[in-house]
Design a protein around this motif. Structure first.
Motif, mmCIF file in Angstrom:
data_model
loop_
_atom_site.group_PDB
_atom_site.id
_atom_site.type_symbol
_atom_site.label_atom_id
_atom_site.label_comp_id
_atom_site.label_asym_id
_atom_site.label_seq_id
_atom_site.Cartn_x
_atom_site.Cartn_y
_atom_site.Cartn_z
ATOM 1 N N LYS A 425 0.831 -1.206 0.000
ATOM 2 C CA LYS A 425 0.000 0.000 0.000
ATOM 3 C C LYS A 425 0.867 1.258 0.000
ATOM 4 O O LYS A 425 0.585 2.226 -0.729
ATOM 5 C CB LYS A 425 -0.922 -0.003 1.224
ATOM 6 C CG LYS A 425 -1.861 1.203 1.283
ATOM 7 C CD LYS A 425 -2.865 1.087 2.416
ATOM 8 C CE LYS A 425 -2.227 1.287 3.772
ATOM 9 N NZ LYS A 425 -3.243 1.415 4.861
ATOM 10 N N LYS A 428 2.483 1.654 -3.462
ATOM 11 C CA LYS A 428 1.492 2.082 -4.459
ATOM 12 C C LYS A 428 1.194 3.568 -4.320
ATOM 13 O O LYS A 428 1.095 4.296 -5.315
ATOM 14 C CB LYS A 428 0.219 1.263 -4.304
ATOM 15 C CG LYS A 428 -0.840 1.540 -5.370
ATOM 16 C CD LYS A 428 -2.045 0.614 -5.209
ATOM 17 C CE LYS A 428 -3.092 0.880 -6.280
ATOM 18 N NZ LYS A 428 -4.263 -0.021 -6.130
ATOM 19 N N ARG A 429 1.052 4.027 -3.076
ATOM 20 C CA ARG A 429 0.811 5.461 -2.844
ATOM 21 C C ARG A 429 2.003 6.285 -3.327
ATOM 22 O O ARG A 429 1.840 7.376 -3.892
ATOM 23 C CB ARG A 429 0.568 5.686 -1.347
ATOM 24 C CG ARG A 429 0.437 7.145 -0.914
ATOM 25 C CD ARG A 429 -0.941 7.702 -1.169
ATOM 26 N NE ARG A 429 -1.031 9.099 -0.761
ATOM 27 C CZ ARG A 429 -1.328 9.503 0.486
ATOM 28 N NH1 ARG A 429 -1.567 8.606 1.446
ATOM 29 N NH2 ARG A 429 -1.417 10.786 0.773
ATOM 30 N N THR A 430 3.208 5.752 -3.117
ATOM 31 C CA THR A 430 4.415 6.469 -3.532
ATOM 32 C C THR A 430 4.450 6.661 -5.039
ATOM 33 O O THR A 430 4.837 7.737 -5.532
ATOM 34 C CB THR A 430 5.663 5.700 -3.076
ATOM 35 O OG1 THR A 430 5.614 5.518 -1.657
ATOM 36 C CG2 THR A 430 6.921 6.458 -3.444
ATOM 37 N N GLU A 433 2.155 9.655 -5.731
ATOM 38 C CA GLU A 433 2.596 10.946 -5.200
ATOM 39 C C GLU A 433 3.890 11.421 -5.858
ATOM 40 O O GLU A 433 4.102 12.627 -6.028
ATOM 41 C CB GLU A 433 2.785 10.859 -3.683
ATOM 42 C CG GLU A 433 1.532 10.475 -2.899
ATOM 43 C CD GLU A 433 0.432 11.522 -3.004
ATOM 44 O OE1 GLU A 433 0.679 12.620 -3.528
ATOM 45 O OE2 GLU A 433 -0.698 11.228 -2.554
ATOM 46 N N VAL A 640 6.553 8.843 1.371
ATOM 47 C CA VAL A 640 5.322 8.274 1.914
ATOM 48 C C VAL A 640 5.732 7.389 3.080
ATOM 49 O O VAL A 640 6.476 6.423 2.898
ATOM 50 C CB VAL A 640 4.544 7.461 0.869
ATOM 51 C CG1 VAL A 640 3.303 6.841 1.509
ATOM 52 C CG2 VAL A 640 4.147 8.345 -0.309
ATOM 53 N N ASP A 642 4.811 5.248 6.808
ATOM 54 C CA ASP A 642 3.879 4.599 7.728
ATOM 55 C C ASP A 642 4.466 4.722 9.127
ATOM 56 O O ASP A 642 5.313 3.923 9.530
ATOM 57 C CB ASP A 642 3.682 3.133 7.345
ATOM 58 C CG ASP A 642 2.948 2.346 8.434
ATOM 59 O OD1 ASP A 642 2.332 2.977 9.320
ATOM 60 O OD2 ASP A 642 3.009 1.102 8.393
ATOM 61 N N HIS A 702 3.802 12.484 2.782
ATOM 62 C CA HIS A 702 2.466 11.900 2.851
ATOM 63 C C HIS A 702 2.476 10.765 3.865
ATOM 64 O O HIS A 702 3.462 10.041 4.004
ATOM 65 C CB HIS A 702 2.029 11.372 1.484
ATOM 66 C CG HIS A 702 2.145 12.387 0.394
ATOM 67 N ND1 HIS A 702 1.176 13.324 0.141
ATOM 68 C CD2 HIS A 702 3.156 12.626 -0.488
ATOM 69 C CE1 HIS A 702 1.569 14.102 -0.859
ATOM 70 N NE2 HIS A 702 2.761 13.692 -1.261
ATOM 71 N N GLU A 704 0.735 7.238 5.291
ATOM 72 C CA GLU A 704 -0.085 6.071 4.959
ATOM 73 C C GLU A 704 -0.007 5.118 6.162
ATOM 74 O O GLU A 704 0.697 4.107 6.146
ATOM 75 C CB GLU A 704 0.448 5.393 3.692
ATOM 76 C CG GLU A 704 -0.491 4.404 3.053
ATOM 77 C CD GLU A 704 -1.769 5.028 2.519
ATOM 78 O OE1 GLU A 704 -2.854 4.524 2.887
ATOM 79 O OE2 GLU A 704 -1.690 6.008 1.753
#
Length: 765
Positions: A425, A428-430, A433, A640, A642, A702, A704
């Motif tokens: 996840k 994928k977000r990276t 962005e 990104v 976590d 960001h 996540e």
């Protein structure tokens, strides 16, 4: 009880309240706290890297104007001091102990690095102390220096005739070799992690003074309890007779977590003279004497099966220990968030050299989960290089080897337990962005300007370090304010704001009424200090525990005053069903004070985390390189992360920004250089390339989050994450930019001259 919707509670972007005093000159740093009339200390240091001391005569210095005392090894010991620093010893692979030479507080017999303390002069003014130091008669016989990161050469210590500090290893060599023997593909990369200087905004310093029959020591550090213990053992005095405090601290970066010779000398001088004595490092002095960082050369090998799954990982590393063992040995662990199917094996040798003092923090065991910058740098350089050698997409190679989200909790091949994670996840977000699909177009635009453009990625996983134990204590003062005593030490991270947010969240107390008390060995009995991104998780857990304990302690007290069996605590106040009667904790504490209920005015809690948490994330850097000059600029940067639950998103982002800048600094410009005689050539900011605003692009951050299960708050820590990811991301981007020009080895720092040489040597390097 929770105030999740409060604009002052946790997970809210509250501005740092301490910044007002910092920016308006009301900070209380070390120089602001020195007692009136304190004498000034100056350290006379070695000007040569290796020599036998033949003459050390301080007679004239002692007689100079304004001089009260000159401490040497002889006089320090005569006063009762033990002339030896604490050091960590390593067990070698064969079961023997690593070399254990004594590091003297004040040089005796021999000097082993430029900047080593030889004497301390205490005088009325700093000018008088410096002038007196010029009168010290110091003579010596030069010895050959050992500057190579290799075994052999002129011995620096008789305890290490071949200059080997230790030879350490971990893992399963046979299983790892079997993985390589059976591998469909293998890759191998030599990686250099350049030496750096921490360069905190406020250099190291301390003052000591007799106080009410005890020794008071205040210093700019990262925790008070360790120094309290070593002062007692070194000076031969009772631990209870020492009071150690820390004021506002202008940066630490791990460097200030250690004991240094000056602290013991200043303490001894204050005792001998029965006067306050102060010492403050100047910038060049700090560069010479602070513990350095990084300085590792590693060979990293990866084994893959036919489907590009990693089956083995092997690292052989060499580290530069400098002249002595340091007081801290920690073998660093990391993971590329992957499943290593068969075996891992790491070996590290460390060698002594006449190059200052090195913080003994190494990258060995670079697979298990405590990922420091050194470990992750090696691993992510190796995986990125492997992708190029195998001709596969770097993102896809990582995806193939990720631990899937439904496989957590996951125990690695070495026994490390990861609680949670969703690496797919985050990656994928990276991609979105960082606009990876647009890189080809951006590269073409750069080419039109005659510049090479490269993209580099780093997927890191690290963990909090240090003790899992922490203490919190609440005290309701008679002024109507509330003191929260904590065992950590802010070095600029914003603890005052975050801890006040936490206490408000769980008690409803107005943040403006909360004072955070830290760095005082008398007022706080124990604490783990700050380091390894541990503060918000360990201290946060303790803060929550003491808040809940306080509410529960007051519950029957308030119920009795309401004349009911029980009360609820919601929205920051005690309430009784069927009644409009409300009482806040502050109001309850006032009543308790009037009734002499001291047990309710002072409440403590101790907590121990059941396991470590594992922050992780993905950094993507893009660089442009001028082919004619070699100038390298980081032009785009995306993160990104976590971090689990964010206590303060604004501050977390700020932490990442600062960490990324630190990483870019090492990657682009920072580099410690010694000449062949052991002289430090980068001992001023004219010579040492600190990052500047013009060197750094906007950092797009960001979150996540996947909440951790290793603590009740779901946090994972974030203090070092920016630097952890930035080193490999920038280095991989630089290699990507130069790959088509035949460059296969590209090590930091990417200064114009070095990059120009890489481009012109190409595949021959």
């Amino acid at each position: 009880m929770t105030l999740a919707n409060s604009k002052f509670g946790t997970s809210q972007p509250v501005r740092r309240r301490e910044d007002t005093r910092f920016l308006t000159g009301d900070g209380r740093y070390l120089d602001d706290t020195v007692p009136a009339g304190a004498l000034h200390a100056y350290v006379f240091r070695s000007s040569v890297a290796h020599a036998e001391i033949t003459t050390l005569d301080v007679t004239e210095a002692k007689a100079a104007d304004g001089v009260h005392l000159v401490l040497t090894a002889d006089s320090f010991e005569a006063a009762g001091g033990t002339n030896a620093m604490n050091a960590s010893l390593i067990t070698n692979r064969d079961g023997s102990k690593g070399a254990a030479p004594v590091r003297p507080i004040v040089a005796t017999g021999r000097v082993r690095f430029v900047g080593e303390a030889i004497a301390m002069v205490i005088a009325d003014s700093p000018e008088q102390a410096k002038d007196a130091a010029e009168l010290i008669d110091f003579d010596y016989n030069d010895l050959d220096v050992h500057m190579d990161l290799a075994q052999g050469g002129v011995p620096i210590h008789p305890e290490a005739p071949d200059n080997v500090a230790y030879d350490w290893g971990i893992g399963d060599a046979e299983k790892t070799q079997a993985a390589f023997d059976a591998a469909a593909f293998t890759t191998k990369m030599d990686i250099t992690d350049n030496r750096i200087i921490a360069n905190s905004m406020e250099p190291r310093g301390c003052w000591a003074a007799p106080q009410d029959g005890r020794l008071r020591m205040e210093y700019s550090g990262q925790g008070v309890w360790g120094l309290k213990g070593t002062l007692a053992s070194t000076l031969g005095i009772d631990k209870d007779s020492i009071h150690v405090t820390t004021p506002d601290v202008g940066g630490g970066f791990g460097m200030k977590a250690f004991d240094y010779p000056e602290y013991f000398l200043v303490a001894q001088a204050a005792q001998t003279l029965a006067r306050p004595v102060r010492w403050q490092a100047e910038r060049t002095e700090a560069m010479l004497s602070d513990n350095g960082g990084r300085d590792l050369v590693s060979t990293a090998e990866l084994a893959f099966d036919a489907n590009h799954k990693i089956t083995g990982y092997r690292v052989n590393a060499v580290s530069n220990m400098g002249a002595y063992n340091s007081g801290f040995a920690q073998f660093i662990q990391s993971d590329l968030a992957s499943k290593v199917l068969m075996g891992v094996y790491d070996v590290q040798a460390a060698y002594f050299s006449n190059q200052g003092i090195y913080t003994n923090t190494t990258q060995v065991d670079a697979y298990r989960g405590a990922g420091r910058p050194e470990a992750i740098y090696v691993l992510e350089r190796a995986i990125d290089y492997a992708a190029r050698e195998l001709g596969v997409d770097a993102l896809e190679l990582r995806r193939k080897n990720f631990i899937a989200a439904d496989q957590f909790p996951y125990t690695s091949v070495t026994g490390e337990l990861y609680d949670v994670g969703d690496f797919h996840k985050v990656l994928k977000r990276t991609e979105v962005e960082a606009d990876l699909t647009g890189f080809t177009a951006r590269k073409a635009i750069s080419a039109q300007s005659g510049k090479l453009r490269g993209l580099g990625l780093c997927y890191y996983i690290e963990s909090i370090l240090g003790s899992p134990n922490e203490t919190a204590h609440i005290e309701f003062a008679d002024t109507g304010r509330v003191n929260l005593f904590v065992g950590t030490q802010s070095n600029g991270q914003g603890h005052e704001t975050v801890y006040a947010q936490m206490l408000h969240e769980y008690t409803g107390i107005d943040p403006e009424l909360i004072d955070i008390i830290q760095g005082d060995s008398d007022r706080i009995a124990t604490g783990g200090g700050t380091g390894g991104s541990r503060s918000v998780t360990t201290q946060g857990t303790a803060n929550k525990a003491v808040a809940e304990k306080t509410v529960e302690a007051y519950r029957p007290f308030v119920a009795d005053h309401f004349g009911v069996e029980e009360v609820a605590f919601t929205d920051g106040a005690f309430r009784s069903d069927g009644s409009n009667t409300v009482m806040t904790l502050i109001e309850a504490a006032d009543i308790a004070r009037n009734e002499n209920r001291d047990d309710l005015l002072s409440i403590s809690a101790n907590t121990t985390l059941p396991g470590r948490s594992y922050p992780n994330g993905c950094h993507v850097a893009e660089v442009e390189i001028d082919q004619d000059t070699g100038e390298t600029q980081v032009v785009k940067y995306t993160v990104v992360d976590d971090f689990g639950v964010l206590m303060n998103p604004m501050m977390a982002e700020g932490q990442v920004h600062g960490g990324v800048v630190q990483g870019i600094g090492q990657a682009i410009s920072e580099h410690v250089v010694y000449d062949e005689t052991g002289q430090l050539l980068t001992a001023t900011f004219m010579d040492y390339g600190m990052p500047r605003a013009a060197d750094v692009p906007m950092v797009n951050f960001h979150s996540e989050p996947v909440p951790s299960t290793a603590n009740v708050l779901g946090m994972k820590g974030c203090g070092e994450a920016g630097t952890v990811g930035a080193l490999a991301a920038v280095a991989n981007a630089a290699l990507d930019a130069m790959w088509d020009h035949g460059v296969r080895k590209a090590d930091m720092p990417f200064t114009p001259q070095r990059v120009w040489q890489m481009l012109n040597k190409g595949a021959d390097q």
